[in-house]
Write a protein that holds these residues in place. Structure first.
Motif, PDB file in Angstrom:
ATOM      1  N   MET A 260       0.860  -1.031   0.058  1.00 25.38           N
ATOM      2  CA  MET A 260      -0.090  -0.001  -0.121  1.00 25.38           C
ATOM      3  C   MET A 260       0.766   1.271   0.140  1.00 25.38           C
ATOM      4  N   GLU A 261       1.933   1.175   0.633  1.00 23.03           N
ATOM      5  CA  GLU A 261       3.001   2.403   0.929  1.00 23.03           C
ATOM      6  C   GLU A 261       3.637   2.495  -0.417  1.00 23.03           C
ATOM      7  N   ASN A 262       3.940   1.512  -1.133  1.00 21.15           N
ATOM      8  CA  ASN A 262       4.709   1.634  -2.391  1.00 21.15           C
ATOM      9  C   ASN A 262       3.889   1.458  -3.689  1.00 21.15           C
ATOM     10  N   ARG A 263       2.680   1.476  -3.566  1.00 21.83           N
ATOM     11  CA  ARG A 263       1.957   0.966  -4.727  1.00 21.83           C
ATOM     12  C   ARG A 263       2.062   1.823  -5.888  1.00 21.83           C
ATOM     13  N   GLU A 264       2.282   3.167  -5.748  1.00 23.54           N
ATOM     14  CA  GLU A 264       2.454   4.040  -7.005  1.00 23.54           C
ATOM     15  C   GLU A 264       3.690   4.254  -7.437  1.00 23.54           C
ATOM     16  N   GLU A 265       4.879   3.373  -6.860  1.00 23.84           N
ATOM     17  CA  GLU A 265       6.233   3.810  -7.511  1.00 23.84           C
ATOM     18  C   GLU A 265       6.558   2.328  -7.853  1.00 23.84           C
ATOM     19  N   LEU A 266       6.493   1.154  -7.115  1.00 26.51           N
ATOM     20  CA  LEU A 266       6.803  -0.299  -7.606  1.00 26.51           C
ATOM     21  C   LEU A 266       6.057  -0.566  -8.868  1.00 26.51           C
ATOM     22  N   THR A 267       6.898  -1.139  -9.735  1.00 27.56           N
ATOM     23  CA  THR A 267       6.391  -1.950 -10.934  1.00 27.56           C
ATOM     24  C   THR A 267       6.860  -3.575 -10.787  1.00 27.56           C
ATOM     25  N   GLY A 268       7.822  -3.700 -10.116  1.00 27.36           N
ATOM     26  CA  GLY A 268       8.272  -5.019 -10.131  1.00 27.36           C
ATOM     27  C   GLY A 268       8.893  -5.422  -8.610  1.00 27.36           C
ATOM     28  N   LEU A 269       8.678  -6.883  -8.351  1.00 27.39           N
ATOM     29  CA  LEU A 269       9.405  -7.216  -6.960  1.00 27.39           C
ATOM     30  C   LEU A 269      10.020  -8.564  -7.255  1.00 27.39           C
ATOM     31  N   VAL A 270      11.136  -8.527  -6.594  1.00 25.96           N
ATOM     32  CA  VAL A 270      11.973  -9.766  -6.549  1.00 25.96           C
ATOM     33  C   VAL A 270      11.643 -10.403  -5.229  1.00 25.96           C
ATOM     34  N   CYS A 271      11.210 -11.465  -5.263  1.00 23.42           N
ATOM     35  CA  CYS A 271      10.632 -12.224  -3.838  1.00 23.42           C
ATOM     36  C   CYS A 271      11.715 -13.162  -3.634  1.00 23.42           C
ATOM     37  N   TYR A 272      11.866 -13.352  -1.959  1.00 27.18           N
ATOM     38  CA  TYR A 272      12.850 -14.172  -1.387  1.00 27.18           C
ATOM     39  C   TYR A 272      12.826 -15.805  -1.890  1.00 27.18           C
ATOM     40  N   ASN A 273      11.754 -16.126  -2.063  1.00 25.27           N
ATOM     41  CA  ASN A 273      11.325 -17.454  -2.810  1.00 25.27           C
ATOM     42  C   ASN A 273       9.924 -17.517  -3.281  1.00 25.27           C
ATOM     43  N   ASP A 274       9.378 -18.872  -3.835  1.00 25.31           N
ATOM     44  CA  ASP A 274       8.188 -19.018  -4.246  1.00 25.31           C
ATOM     45  C   ASP A 274       7.110 -18.489  -3.235  1.00 25.31           C
ATOM     46  N   GLN A 275       7.498 -19.169  -1.965  1.00 24.63           N
ATOM     47  CA  GLN A 275       6.313 -19.067  -1.114  1.00 24.63           C
ATOM     48  C   GLN A 275       5.975 -17.578  -0.761  1.00 24.63           C
ATOM     49  N   VAL A 276       7.096 -16.856  -0.814  1.00 23.70           N
ATOM     50  CA  VAL A 276       6.685 -15.334  -0.660  1.00 23.70           C
ATOM     51  C   VAL A 276       6.036 -14.667  -1.719  1.00 23.70           C
ATOM     52  N   GLY A 277       6.486 -15.150  -2.917  1.00 22.37           N
ATOM     53  CA  GLY A 277       5.700 -14.519  -4.290  1.00 22.37           C
ATOM     54  C   GLY A 277       4.366 -14.950  -4.409  1.00 22.37           C
ATOM     55  N   LEU A 278       4.107 -16.148  -3.639  1.00 27.02           N
ATOM     56  CA  LEU A 278       2.518 -16.537  -3.774  1.00 27.02           C
ATOM     57  C   LEU A 278       1.678 -15.797  -2.748  1.00 27.02           C
ATOM     58  N   GLU A 279       2.468 -15.370  -1.700  1.00 21.96           N
ATOM     59  CA  GLU A 279       1.716 -14.516  -0.551  1.00 21.96           C
ATOM     60  C   GLU A 279       1.508 -13.049  -1.132  1.00 21.96           C
ATOM     61  N   VAL A 280       2.411 -12.780  -1.990  1.00 21.92           N
ATOM     62  CA  VAL A 280       2.352 -11.506  -2.870  1.00 21.92           C
ATOM     63  C   VAL A 280       1.005 -11.539  -3.454  1.00 21.92           C
ATOM     64  N   THR A 281       0.717 -12.629  -4.311  1.00 20.83           N
ATOM     65  CA  THR A 281      -0.375 -12.746  -5.289  1.00 20.83           C
ATOM     66  C   THR A 281      -1.577 -12.482  -4.405  1.00 20.83           C
ATOM     67  N   LYS A 282      -1.883 -13.296  -3.195  1.00 17.00           N
ATOM     68  CA  LYS A 282      -2.748 -13.072  -2.322  1.00 17.00           C
ATOM     69  C   LYS A 282      -2.949 -11.726  -1.855  1.00 17.00           C
ATOM     70  N   VAL A 283      -1.932 -10.885  -1.400  1.00 17.80           N
ATOM     71  CA  VAL A 283      -2.262  -9.691  -0.949  1.00 17.80           C
ATOM     72  C   VAL A 283      -2.694  -8.858  -2.195  1.00 17.80           C
ATOM     73  N   CYS A 284      -2.147  -8.897  -3.232  1.00 21.19           N
ATOM     74  CA  CYS A 284      -2.230  -8.040  -4.421  1.00 21.19           C
ATOM     75  C   CYS A 284      -3.934  -8.291  -4.836  1.00 21.19           C
ATOM     76  N   LYS A 285      -4.457  -9.522  -4.782  1.00 19.30           N
ATOM     77  CA  LYS A 285      -5.701 -10.061  -5.062  1.00 19.30           C
ATOM     78  C   LYS A 285      -6.742  -9.116  -3.995  1.00 19.30           C
ATOM     79  N   HIS A 286      -6.202  -9.057  -2.768  1.00 15.66           N
ATOM     80  CA  HIS A 286      -7.103  -8.275  -1.799  1.00 15.66           C
ATOM     81  C   HIS A 286      -7.146  -6.722  -2.258  1.00 15.66           C
TER      82      HIS A 286
END
Length: 361
Positions: A260-286
């Protein structure tokens, strides 16, 4: 709460297994232990009797109680079958079943048995696992370090294995304060390739989600910084989200605040691992953030989670079963007396195309 006699047993056993008490050393007198543990003489004698029955102590009438070496002679009970201890941070999730499957396949093929323990990335649980392995008398050990990016208070146990000429090797990471053979993914390269892929697709505002208490997180961050530097993109601390084993249960909530804090700036994310990456997809859906249209993400490790998720995660490979097989082969060869075995084995990650990265202008 432990019985008082068990506290004494655990304490003395830890001192023996970690090398604070050596074979032949006299342990403190009954009187000293009465004061130290604030217990009755009966409790002290019960603890000593139990330790003696397990082969840790021997008493000499009129002289005292001494550390015995009998516990070191314990074996699996099978004279012709050696036992290899395996300690991992986790057993039943993420990439760990594949690694253990690789280890087990090699050990079974060579008539070795496996003694398995996990630490849940907790140093106290690692201590218990190491004590179990030392008590059991394993012939060799394969370890995934616990909180590998932090000082480890269990180093004395590893030195005890060295003193007893029990070979061991580490997987996924290693303790930098120990000289120990290891099998690792090239995590710097993994972080570098993930970041470089986003850069090649036109992304300039790239965030990083990393884990701070594991060496993999440290090195993947190093690769991220390297790729930014080569592309002459500024490293921005505010675009780095870090978490630890203890804060992981709050990952979803904290990721939500970060995005939410970085929504306007970030266009890409490098995730620590797949587990974290998939957690990001859940948050983004919300948060109603479209992936990859509004935010591109890359995981790492090419886990079964990435392969079976609703969205095909862009990721990088991890050797998994191959790492397990190679570590087991190393231990077997070491026990067979083979020389000139490698001290460092790095696996190179490969990019795995998915659906979570978009090219932008």
């Amino acid at each position: 709460m432990k019985p008082k006699y068990q506290v004494i047993i655990d304490d003395i056993k830890s001192n023996i297994l970690s090398g604070n008490y050596n074979e032949g050393d006299r342990i403190p007198t009954e009187t000293a232990m009465l004061e130290q543990y604030e217990v009755s003489r009966h409790t002290v004698r019960r603890a000593i009797a139990q330790l003696a029955s397990e082969g840790f102590l021997r008493s000499e009438k009129g002289s005292g109680t001494y550390v015995s070496s009998q516990y070191q002679a314990k074996s699996s009970g099978t004279a012709n079958k050696k036992t290899i201890g395996v300690i991992t941070t986790y057993i039943s999730d993420y990439i760990f079943p594949s690694i253990i499957r690789g280890i087990e396949s090699r050990l079974n093929a060579n008539n070795y048995s496996l003694l398995l323990a996990s630490t849940n990335n907790d140093v106290d649980q690692e201590k218990k696992a190491l004590e179990t392995m030392l008590s059991y008398g394993v012939d060799g050990l394969i370890i995934e370090p616990t909180k590998s990016n932090l000082y480890n208070p269990n180093i004395a146990y590893y030195l005890s294995f060295k003193e007893q000429n029990v070979p061991f090797t580490m997987i996924n990471a290693y303790y930098e304060e120990l000289e120990v053979p290891f099998f690792c993914l090239d995590d710097v390269q993994s972080g570098y390739l993930a970041t470089k892929e986003l850069i090649s697709k036109g992304h300039k505002q790239i965030g990083l989600l990393t884990k701070t208490d594991d060496l993999q997180g440290k090195y993947r961050m190093k690769g991220y910084i390297k790729a930014l530097g080569e592309a002459k993109l500024r490293f921005q601390p505010g675009q780095v989200f870090s978490f630890s084993t203890e804060s992981k249960p709050d990952l979803y909530t904290n990721l939500k605040s970060f995005l939410m804090e970085n929504r306007e700036e970030l266009t890409g994310l490098v995730c620590y691992n797949d587990q974290v990456g998939l957690e990001v997809t859940k948050v983004c859906k919300h948060l109603d953030i479209s992936i990859p249209d509004e935010l591109s993400i890359i995981g790492q490790d090419n886990s079964y989670m990435a392969k079976n998720a609703n969205i095909k995660l862009t990721t990088l490979t991890h050797p998994q079963e191959q790492m397990g097989r190679d570590a087991a082969d190393w231990i077997i060869k070491k026990l067979q007396g083979k020389k000139n075995l490698p001290n460092e084995t790095y696996y190179q990650p490969l990019f795995v195309e998915g659906e979570t990265v978009k090219k932008i202008d």
